[in-house]
Design an enzyme around this catalytic site. Structure first.
Site, PDB file in Angstrom:
ATOM      1  N   ASP A  87      40.062  43.672  50.828  1.00 32.76           N
ATOM      2  CA  ASP A  87      39.271  42.445  50.885  1.00 32.76           C
ATOM      3  C   ASP A  87      40.159  41.208  50.971  1.00 32.76           C
ATOM      4  O   ASP A  87      39.653  40.104  51.175  1.00 32.76           O
ATOM      5  CB  ASP A  87      38.328  42.342  49.677  1.00 32.76           C
ATOM      6  CG  ASP A  87      39.060  42.457  48.352  1.00 32.76           C
ATOM      7  OD1 ASP A  87      39.617  43.524  48.092  1.00 32.76           O
ATOM      8  OD2 ASP A  87      39.082  41.472  47.592  1.00 32.76           O
ATOM      9  N   ASN A  88      41.482  41.389  50.847  1.00 35.84           N
ATOM     10  CA  ASN A  88      42.426  40.282  51.007  1.00 35.84           C
ATOM     11  C   ASN A  88      43.141  40.325  52.355  1.00 35.84           C
ATOM     12  O   ASN A  88      44.115  39.598  52.553  1.00 35.84           O
ATOM     13  CB  ASN A  88      43.486  40.314  49.894  1.00 35.84           C
ATOM     14  CG  ASN A  88      42.913  39.951  48.540  1.00 35.84           C
ATOM     15  OD1 ASN A  88      41.830  39.383  48.460  1.00 35.84           O
ATOM     16  ND2 ASN A  88      43.622  40.273  47.487  1.00 35.84           N
ATOM     17  N   ASP A 135      44.514  34.230  50.465  1.00 34.87           N
ATOM     18  CA  ASP A 135      44.064  34.715  49.153  1.00 34.87           C
ATOM     19  C   ASP A 135      45.248  34.903  48.200  1.00 34.87           C
ATOM     20  O   ASP A 135      45.555  36.017  47.773  1.00 34.87           O
ATOM     21  CB  ASP A 135      43.275  36.024  49.299  1.00 34.87           C
ATOM     22  CG  ASP A 135      41.765  35.777  49.296  1.00 34.87           C
ATOM     23  OD1 ASP A 135      41.360  34.608  49.194  1.00 34.87           O
ATOM     24  OD2 ASP A 135      41.006  36.750  49.391  1.00 34.87           O
ATOM     25  N   LYS A 188      37.693  27.782  47.508  1.00 43.22           N
ATOM     26  CA  LYS A 188      38.045  28.610  46.357  1.00 43.22           C
ATOM     27  C   LYS A 188      37.771  27.764  45.120  1.00 43.22           C
ATOM     28  O   LYS A 188      38.281  26.646  44.999  1.00 43.22           O
ATOM     29  CB  LYS A 188      39.522  29.002  46.430  1.00 43.22           C
ATOM     30  CG  LYS A 188      39.978  30.063  45.455  1.00 43.22           C
ATOM     31  CD  LYS A 188      41.421  30.448  45.778  1.00 43.22           C
ATOM     32  CE  LYS A 188      41.929  31.572  44.901  1.00 43.22           C
ATOM     33  NZ  LYS A 188      43.332  31.934  45.267  1.00 43.22           N
ATOM     34  N   GLY A 244      32.696  40.404  47.175  1.00 42.25           N
ATOM     35  CA  GLY A 244      32.226  39.406  48.117  1.00 42.25           C
ATOM     36  C   GLY A 244      32.782  38.072  47.663  1.00 42.25           C
ATOM     37  O   GLY A 244      33.579  38.005  46.725  1.00 42.25           O
ATOM     38  N   ASP A 304      33.016  32.773  36.453  1.00 38.68           N
ATOM     39  CA  ASP A 304      32.456  31.417  36.406  1.00 38.68           C
ATOM     40  C   ASP A 304      32.531  30.700  37.748  1.00 38.68           C
ATOM     41  O   ASP A 304      32.046  29.570  37.878  1.00 38.68           O
ATOM     42  CB  ASP A 304      33.137  30.579  35.318  1.00 38.68           C
ATOM     43  CG  ASP A 304      34.642  30.410  35.534  1.00 38.68           C
ATOM     44  OD1 ASP A 304      35.137  30.725  36.631  1.00 38.68           O
ATOM     45  OD2 ASP A 304      35.319  29.953  34.587  1.00 38.68           O
ATOM     46  N   GLY A 305      33.132  31.335  38.758  1.00 33.75           N
ATOM     47  CA  GLY A 305      33.187  30.733  40.084  1.00 33.75           C
ATOM     48  C   GLY A 305      34.139  29.567  40.205  1.00 33.75           C
ATOM     49  O   GLY A 305      34.085  28.824  41.193  1.00 33.75           O
ATOM     50  N   GLY A 323      33.033  35.542  45.492  1.00 32.36           N
ATOM     51  CA  GLY A 323      32.531  35.283  44.147  1.00 32.36           C
ATOM     52  C   GLY A 323      32.785  33.885  43.641  1.00 32.36           C
ATOM     53  O   GLY A 323      32.155  33.448  42.680  1.00 32.36           O
ATOM     54  N   ARG A 324      33.716  33.164  44.279  1.00 30.45           N
ATOM     55  CA  ARG A 324      33.955  31.775  43.874  1.00 30.45           C
ATOM     56  C   ARG A 324      34.342  30.909  45.075  1.00 30.45           C
ATOM     57  O   ARG A 324      35.103  29.951  44.955  1.00 30.45           O
ATOM     58  CB  ARG A 324      35.033  31.685  42.796  1.00 30.45           C
ATOM     59  CG  ARG A 324      36.357  32.344  43.155  1.00 30.45           C
ATOM     60  CD  ARG A 324      37.391  32.045  42.081  1.00 30.45           C
ATOM     61  NE  ARG A 324      38.643  32.734  42.319  1.00 30.45           N
ATOM     62  CZ  ARG A 324      39.775  32.471  41.678  1.00 30.45           C
ATOM     63  NH1 ARG A 324      39.800  31.506  40.776  1.00 30.45           N
ATOM     64  NH2 ARG A 324      40.865  33.143  41.931  1.00 30.45           N
TER      65      ARG A 324
END
Length: 469
Positions: free
Chosen positions: A263-264, A273, A116, A93, A128-129, A95-96
């Site tokens: 997912d990309n 992405d 992003k 999902g 760490d996002g 994530g950052r």
């Protein structure tokens, strides 16, 4: 598009709210130590009515993520699954990143601003996002070069340095941090549909198909396509058309994306992405961008196969709504559509008018043969032979029947073409990293945009996103 986009007033329109309750999770951005604007894409900010923001307002909206007027009150981290190097992963999902805002452009198209490096979300797992500043600089270079070469791509809208030191295994650390904002038509992925299939959420699947057909519309399926009136079938035909063209666009550009996981893959057909991307130093189908792609799954020459496979995973997800037969019929169009798109885009980049299908295929084959045998860098090859010039042997015979386009732009008289090889990318980053010198980056962006003007608008693909929706 290479020409400047049409300026328009700021027109917020949060259509994502219709599906937000189950498509993602409301989140907050990280509280960064500082927000120092490093890149603002006023060329595209004007297209969504945001070029009038001053630097402080820009940093507040795209570094602190203060909501834009009448827009989303809270960012949305999107939920999705995906095949990563052909292994299914339900634990992913945003994530950052998150969806920050939506608005209309001057053509009435719905556009997203997504991020992003904006901080941790429920999908961050051990991450760490954050985004490295180098990663942000590389995204500017990738998107600007692809746009100039006629590829349908997300646009790097903003890069803001955030004042943190990040530790990374794949680059010298500690390294500088940034947060990026991208502009695109949408952030709905193939993986978004895979997640709904995994949870057997038929009602939500129907709603997401309807959302995509409304906001990423394309032409109807061919008249002989089975069950062509069913929404799921219409959507798959559109995505097949777009991703076949995207695969062709990458190949003609000599671009290697590097990580073609489901997912990309964006339903809108845009390239986005960007991670370990590279441009070809020579025409090599086995060239691989990502050091971790040890089997060459996403090598340059395997990109069309990868996008076709990803379309197949969307078809599997849509089986929740539809029988297999009409979906298979849509998938079977990928190969012929890809070949037509290669010919269309090849002739465009070479600066000649198309002839017929057989002759164009012969031209592409002759060019590829010379590229392999000569070891030419692709950008240099297309530049040298623009309009059918400077060809010898078999290629000269093939090109003799082609009419050149009228190319009066001074770019075609330059000593050498623009390219984006890794050595120059590293040199541009080194100037920033070592001396905080951003001039080489600004100069490169200006040079790439000039090249885009010289090429002119790319040929319009099938399945493109129509205006007014």
């Amino acid at each position: 598009m290479p020409s400047a986009p049409r300026a328009s007033p700021y027109t917020p329109d949060t259509e994502i709210s219709q599906v937000a309750d189950w498509l993602g999770f409301p989140v907050n951005s990280a509280d960064f130590p500082e927000t120092r604007a490093r890149f603002r894409n006023d060329r595209w900010a004007g297209a969504v009515g945001l070029s009038g923001l001053n630097d402080d307002e820009w940093a507040q909206h795209f570094g602190r993520f203060i909501p834009l007027k009448d827009n989303l009150s809270q960012p949305l981290a999107l939920a999705y699954h995906g095949h990563q190097f052909r292994v299914y992963n339900p634990e992913i999902g945003d994530g950052r990143g998150f969806l920050f805002a939506q608005m209309r452009d001057g053509n009435g198209r719905l556009l997203d601003l997504g991020t992003k490096g904006s901080g941790q979300t429920p999908f961050s797992r051990a991450g760490d996002g954050r985004l490295t500043l180098k990663g942000g600089v590389r995204e500017i270079l990738a998107t600007e070069m692809l746009e100039a070469l006629g590829v349908d791509t997300s646009k790097t809208f903003s890069i803001i340095e955030t004042g943190e030191e990040l530790m990374r295994n794949d680059e010298p650390s500690p390294t500088r941090s940034a947060v990026m904002v991208r502009l695109s038509h949408g952030h709905i992925r193939i993986g978004s549909f895979q997640r709904l299939l995994a949870h057997e959420e038929r009602e939500q699947m129907e709603a997401l198909v309807a959302y995509c057909l409304k906001h990423f519309p394309g032409p109807p399926p061919p008249a002989d396509a089975p069950r062509r009136d069913e929404p799921a079938v219409q959507l798959l035909h559109n995505v097949v058309e777009r991703l076949a063209d995207l695969a062709a666009a990458w190949m003609v550009a000599g671009f290697v994306h590097g990580v073609l996981n489901t997912d990309n893959m964006n339903i809108s057909g845009e390239s986005f992405d960007y991670g370990p991307w590279r441009w070809l130093p020579a025409w090599d189908p086995g060239f691989t961008a990502a050091y971790f792609d040890q089997q060459g799954l996403y090598a340059f020459g395997r990109q069309p196969e990868a996008l076709h496979w990803n379309c197949g995973q969307l078809a599997v997800a849509l089986r929740l709504l539809c029988d297999a037969e009409p979906l298979i019929a849509a998938l079977n169009r990928f190969g012929p559509l890809y070949m037509k798109a290669v010919a269309r885009r090849w002739c465009w980049r070479l600066g000649v008018h198309q002839r017929d299908e057989e002759q164009d295929a012969t031209l592409v084959a002759a060019c590829e043969k010379q590229l392999r045998e000569s070891g030419s860098q692709p950008d240099a090859f297309f530049f040298a032979h623009r309009g059918g010039q400077n060809a010898g042997g078999e290629l000269a015979e093939v090109l003799a029947g082609y009419r050149s386009r009228d190319d009066n732009h001074e770019y075609w008289s330059d000593d050498a073409p623009q390219s984006m090889l890794i050595e120059e990318v590293e040199a541009i980053w080194s100037a920033i990293d070592e001396r905080d010198d951003w001039q080489p980056l600004h100069d490169k962006v200006a040079a790439i945009r000039r090249m885009g003007e010289a090429h002119g608008p790319a040929p319009e693909p099938m399945g493109h996103l129509r205006a007014g929706n």
